[in-house]
Scaffold this motif. Sequence first.
Motif, PDB file in Angstrom:
ATOM      1  N   UNK A   1      42.692  55.473  38.561  1.00  0.00           N
ATOM      2  CA  UNK A   1      42.265  54.474  37.573  1.00  0.00           C
ATOM      3  C   UNK A   1      40.752  54.601  37.408  1.00  0.00           C
ATOM      4  N   UNK A   2      40.288  54.932  36.205  1.00  0.00           N
ATOM      5  CA  UNK A   2      38.849  55.119  35.988  1.00  0.00           C
ATOM      6  C   UNK A   2      38.064  53.808  36.057  1.00  0.00           C
ATOM      7  N   UNK A   3      36.795  53.915  36.345  1.00  0.00           N
ATOM      8  CA  UNK A   3      35.894  52.750  36.433  1.00  0.00           C
ATOM      9  C   UNK A   3      35.548  52.207  35.053  1.00  0.00           C
ATOM     10  N   UNK A   4      35.206  50.917  35.017  1.00  0.00           N
ATOM     11  CA  UNK A   4      34.682  50.248  33.815  1.00  0.00           C
ATOM     12  C   UNK A   4      35.573  50.435  32.590  1.00  0.00           C
ATOM     13  N   UNK A   5      36.877  50.221  32.739  1.00  0.00           N
ATOM     14  CA  UNK A   5      37.812  50.484  31.645  1.00  0.00           C
ATOM     15  C   UNK A   5      38.452  49.242  31.034  1.00  0.00           C
ATOM     16  N   UNK A   6      38.547  48.145  31.753  1.00  0.00           N
ATOM     17  CA  UNK A   6      39.410  47.059  31.323  1.00  0.00           C
ATOM     18  C   UNK A   6      38.647  45.759  31.099  1.00  0.00           C
ATOM     19  N   UNK A   7      38.961  45.111  29.965  1.00  0.00           N
ATOM     20  CA  UNK A   7      38.399  43.795  29.670  1.00  0.00           C
ATOM     21  C   UNK A   7      39.109  42.710  30.471  1.00  0.00           C
ATOM     22  N   UNK A   8      40.410  42.903  30.679  1.00  0.00           N
ATOM     23  CA  UNK A   8      41.225  41.917  31.389  1.00  0.00           C
ATOM     24  C   UNK A   8      42.162  42.631  32.348  1.00  0.00           C
ATOM     25  N   UNK A   9      42.217  42.136  33.561  1.00  0.00           N
ATOM     26  CA  UNK A   9      43.173  42.622  34.556  1.00  0.00           C
ATOM     27  C   UNK A   9      44.030  41.431  34.962  1.00  0.00           C
ATOM     28  N   UNK A  10      45.329  41.597  34.851  1.00  0.00           N
ATOM     29  CA  UNK A  10      46.275  40.551  35.231  1.00  0.00           C
ATOM     30  C   UNK A  10      47.000  41.023  36.480  1.00  0.00           C
ATOM     31  N   UNK A  11      46.838  40.283  37.551  1.00  0.00           N
ATOM     32  CA  UNK A  11      47.480  40.622  38.823  1.00  0.00           C
ATOM     33  C   UNK A  11      48.365  39.441  39.232  1.00  0.00           C
ATOM     34  N   UNK A  12      49.615  39.496  38.814  1.00  0.00           N
ATOM     35  CA  UNK A  12      50.557  38.423  39.109  1.00  0.00           C
ATOM     36  C   UNK A  12      51.300  38.728  40.405  1.00  0.00           C
ATOM     37  N   UNK A  13      51.085  37.894  41.378  1.00  0.00           N
ATOM     38  CA  UNK A  13      51.764  37.992  42.674  1.00  0.00           C
ATOM     39  C   UNK A  13      51.588  39.368  43.309  1.00  0.00           C
TER      40      UNK A  13
END
Length: 136
Positions: free
Chosen positions: A18-30
């Motif tokens: 997973x590359x750095x500085x790529x995502x505006x939003x990360x959703x980590x559900x459970x």
Amino acid sequence: MRGIDIIQDVNERHWSNIPSNQYDTIIAEHIIEHAFDRLWFLEECRRISKPGGTLILEVPHYKHIYAHSMLDHRWTFTHQSFDQSYVIKDKFQKKRIEYRLFTDKDIWLRWEKLGRFLAKHSNLVSGLRFYIEVLK
């Protein structure tokens, strides 16, 4: 698998695929309650986020039966888990918290004072959802 771009073991020390500085939003559900190292998990989320990105963490509430009865849960969480005094300073800032009511319904309460009251005085709160700004 269909609709999945990346599969990542969150317990690996570096998410090299997973590359750095790529995502505006990360959703980590459970997810974070299963991680061996919560701080490392947060650091990797910070690394792959764009500056000012949002990390949404959904976790079971510590008083709920599922928080403790699932044998692969390593951590429990309260409404204070991501307050400034408990997180890595200058890396994250909690924006808001929502309280999930019941287990079998998708009812999310945004009013924090009522959520805290229900969590303290009842068994209605089954989960928490933290909205956290990733600071760079």
